[in-house]
Motif scaffolding. Sequence first.
Motif, PDB file in Angstrom:
ATOM      1  N   ARG A  28       0.835  -1.202   0.000  1.00  0.00           N
ATOM      2  CA  ARG A  28       0.000   0.000   0.000  1.00  0.00           C
ATOM      3  C   ARG A  28       0.874   1.257   0.000  1.00  0.00           C
ATOM      4  N   GLU A  29       1.948   1.218   0.778  1.00  0.00           N
ATOM      5  CA  GLU A  29       2.846   2.369   0.835  1.00  0.00           C
ATOM      6  C   GLU A  29       3.554   2.584  -0.500  1.00  0.00           C
ATOM      7  N   ARG A  31       2.417   1.820  -3.456  1.00  0.00           N
ATOM      8  CA  ARG A  31       1.437   2.370  -4.390  1.00  0.00           C
ATOM      9  C   ARG A  31       1.205   3.854  -4.097  1.00  0.00           C
ATOM     10  N   ALA A  32       1.195   4.209  -2.827  1.00  0.00           N
ATOM     11  CA  ALA A  32       0.959   5.605  -2.461  1.00  0.00           C
ATOM     12  C   ALA A  32       2.127   6.493  -2.877  1.00  0.00           C
ATOM     13  N   ARG A  33       3.326   5.955  -2.880  1.00  0.00           N
ATOM     14  CA  ARG A  33       4.509   6.753  -3.211  1.00  0.00           C
ATOM     15  C   ARG A  33       4.808   6.800  -4.709  1.00  0.00           C
ATOM     16  N   GLU A  37       0.461  12.903  -4.043  1.00  0.00           N
ATOM     17  CA  GLU A  37      -0.947  13.068  -3.714  1.00  0.00           C
ATOM     18  C   GLU A  37      -1.102  14.388  -2.968  1.00  0.00           C
ATOM     19  N   LYS A  42      -5.503  13.644  -0.220  1.00  0.00           N
ATOM     20  CA  LYS A  42      -5.200  12.712   0.860  1.00  0.00           C
ATOM     21  C   LYS A  42      -6.258  12.803   1.950  1.00  0.00           C
ATOM     22  N   ARG A  45      -9.453  11.134   0.717  1.00  0.00           N
ATOM     23  CA  ARG A  45      -9.299   9.677   0.689  1.00  0.00           C
ATOM     24  C   ARG A  45      -9.352   9.092   2.095  1.00  0.00           C
ATOM     25  N   GLU A  46      -8.632   9.712   3.026  1.00  0.00           N
ATOM     26  CA  GLU A  46      -8.618   9.200   4.394  1.00  0.00           C
ATOM     27  C   GLU A  46      -9.994   9.306   5.040  1.00  0.00           C
ATOM     28  N   GLU A  49     -12.062   6.474   3.685  1.00  0.00           N
ATOM     29  CA  GLU A  49     -11.665   5.215   4.310  1.00  0.00           C
ATOM     30  C   GLU A  49     -12.245   5.100   5.712  1.00  0.00           C
TER      31      GLU A  49
END
Length: 78
Positions: A28-29, A31-33, A37, A42, A45-46, A49
């Motif tokens: 996941r990290e 993909r995020a990097r 973003e 962010k 998205r958070e 979630e």
Amino acid sequence: MQVLVRDNNVEQALRVLKKRMQREGIFREMRARESYEKPSEKRVREQAEAVRRHRKLEKKKMQREGLLPAPKKAVRTR
């Protein structure tokens, strides 16, 4: 992170490594990097979630209390 290869079984070691990486959130990290973003994206998205997590917990709670029917179990055929 270290994974032992036993009896030259590299496939088994890879499965163990992938499972550990999945559990620690490395995929996941990564993909995020991949791309930047924006802070506003962010935050959105958070928040989404958090809403999903809350709804899922509420649904499970209602199922335990008997207010919602339990999910049907899938029948496996081999």
